[in-house]
Design a protein around this motif. Structure first.
Motif, PDB file in Angstrom:
ATOM      1  N   ILE A   2       0.657  -1.333   0.146  1.00 24.70           N
ATOM      2  CA  ILE A   2       0.120  -0.388   0.220  1.00 24.70           C
ATOM      3  C   ILE A   2       0.969   0.693  -0.061  1.00 24.70           C
ATOM      4  N   ILE A   3       1.790   1.381   0.643  1.00 29.94           N
ATOM      5  CA  ILE A   3       2.745   2.631   1.317  1.00 29.94           C
ATOM      6  C   ILE A   3       3.681   2.423  -0.363  1.00 29.94           C
ATOM      7  N   LYS A   4       4.085   1.873  -1.110  1.00 35.75           N
ATOM      8  CA  LYS A   4       4.335   1.641  -2.505  1.00 35.75           C
ATOM      9  C   LYS A   4       3.562   2.034  -3.073  1.00 35.75           C
ATOM     10  N   PHE A   5       2.436   1.827  -3.368  1.00 34.35           N
ATOM     11  CA  PHE A   5       1.357   2.443  -4.009  1.00 34.35           C
ATOM     12  C   PHE A   5       1.103   3.356  -3.839  1.00 34.35           C
ATOM     13  N   LEU A   6       0.976   4.234  -2.789  1.00 31.37           N
ATOM     14  CA  LEU A   6       0.558   5.398  -2.160  1.00 31.37           C
ATOM     15  C   LEU A   6       2.052   6.339  -3.193  1.00 31.37           C
ATOM     16  N   ILE A  39       5.444   7.436   3.482  1.00 40.06           N
ATOM     17  CA  ILE A  39       6.190   7.606   2.995  1.00 40.06           C
ATOM     18  C   ILE A  39       7.056   8.081   2.023  1.00 40.06           C
ATOM     19  N   LYS A  40       7.515   9.607   2.992  1.00 40.59           N
ATOM     20  CA  LYS A  40       8.633  10.264   2.445  1.00 40.59           C
ATOM     21  C   LYS A  40       9.671   8.495   2.801  1.00 40.59           C
ATOM     22  N   GLU A  45      13.383   5.804  -1.218  1.00 39.46           N
ATOM     23  CA  GLU A  45      14.245   4.813  -1.492  1.00 39.46           C
ATOM     24  C   GLU A  45      13.746   5.091  -3.332  1.00 39.46           C
ATOM     25  N   LEU A  46      12.114   5.445  -3.420  1.00 37.64           N
ATOM     26  CA  LEU A  46      12.294   4.947  -4.912  1.00 37.64           C
ATOM     27  C   LEU A  46      12.985   6.070  -5.802  1.00 37.64           C
ATOM     28  N   PHE A  47      13.160   7.291  -5.730  1.00 39.80           N
ATOM     29  CA  PHE A  47      12.818   8.326  -6.299  1.00 39.80           C
ATOM     30  C   PHE A  47      14.131   9.264  -6.119  1.00 39.80           C
ATOM     31  N   LYS A  48      14.698   8.777  -5.590  1.00 37.38           N
ATOM     32  CA  LYS A  48      16.555   9.221  -4.587  1.00 37.38           C
ATOM     33  C   LYS A  48      16.465  10.978  -5.131  1.00 37.38           C
ATOM     34  N   LYS A  49      14.585  11.765  -3.949  1.00 41.19           N
ATOM     35  CA  LYS A  49      14.554  12.963  -3.520  1.00 41.19           C
ATOM     36  C   LYS A  49      13.406  12.771  -2.686  1.00 41.19           C
TER      37      LYS A  49
END
Length: 235
Positions: A2-6, A39-40, A45-49
């Motif tokens: 769920i968190i990764k989806f958000l 989420i932060k 981790e996913l977007f490096k920002k």
């Protein structure tokens, strides 16, 4: 999941021309401190920002200030001790910063609504009615407009009854011409392991039909079957 989806939903909010303010408002105004912190973390981790930088870069004014205050996740934890003096002070402060004066002290509203615990704010909004001729939602509609209005209203609706807020969002998404798949997907996926059963109950109570039946009437094919599976039962 769920968190990764958000997280991916938030990423989409900032892509392309303009910002998906509707999704941004829903996600940040309806999540707990723990959810926002996670989420932060996953966003980084996913977007490096940093999420804060994207929010600041793609929004502006008081709307940006409110969202950034929410992203800080500084909301107080619930307490078994009821501080009646502080409840009264906050209710009076909200009134003095809005309806009582010409112009709105948005900074005051942001501070109280982004930092106080949910049970405390529920009592503050009830106490607010003893000062103002309008309830908190009516006051917001009179004082601010645009995305800031939508954000404050979302916060208050979630403080008062989060499951009803999501039930209403689902109803609005399906009563429009052609179901708004983005909204349906986001809510069904993000709430299915959290409080979807309670959302189903609110939906049936307020709209007269079960969520399962409404989804069946407004969607088709594999997408319909996926949503009904997430719904996990009829009421």
């Amino acid at each position: 999941m769920i968190i990764k989806f958000l997280k991916r939903t938030l990423s989409v909010c900032f892509q392309g021309l303009g910002t998906d303010e509707e999704s941004l408002i829903e996600i940040l105004c309806s999540r707990s401190n723990a959810e926002i912190m996670e989420i932060k973390k996953v966003y980084r981790e996913l977007f490096k920002k940093e999420l804060e930088k994207d929010v600041a870069g793609d929004t502006s004014g008081d709307f940006a200030k409110l969202l950034l205050a929410l992203v800080e996740a500084k909301r107080e934890q619930s307490s078994s001790v009821i501080d009646y003096q502080r409840i009264d002070e906050d209710a009076r402060a909200l009134y003095d910063a809005g309806v009582k004066r010409k112009g709105t002290d948005v900074k005051c509203w942001i501070s109280i609504m982004s930092e106080r615990s949910v049970p405390h704010l529920q009592k503050v909004f009830d106490r607010y009615k003893s000062y103002s001729p309008y309830d908190m939602q009516e006051s917001i509609r009179k004082e601010v407009k645009g995305d800031l209005e939508k954000s404050f209203l979302t916060l208050v609706q979630c403080f008062e009854n989060k499951q009803l807020y999501f039930a209403s969002r689902l109803q609005d998404a399906m009563k429009s011409k052609g179901a708004k798949e983005k909204v349906l997907t986001r809510i069904m996926v993000s709430r299915c392991e959290v409080d979807l059963k309670k959302i189903r109950q609110e939906f049936k109570q307020h709209f007269g039909k079960s969520l399962h039946q409404t989804i069946a009437e407004h969607t088709k094919g594999d997408y319909q079957r996926a949503l009904l599976s997430l719904c996990n039962g009829d009421d």
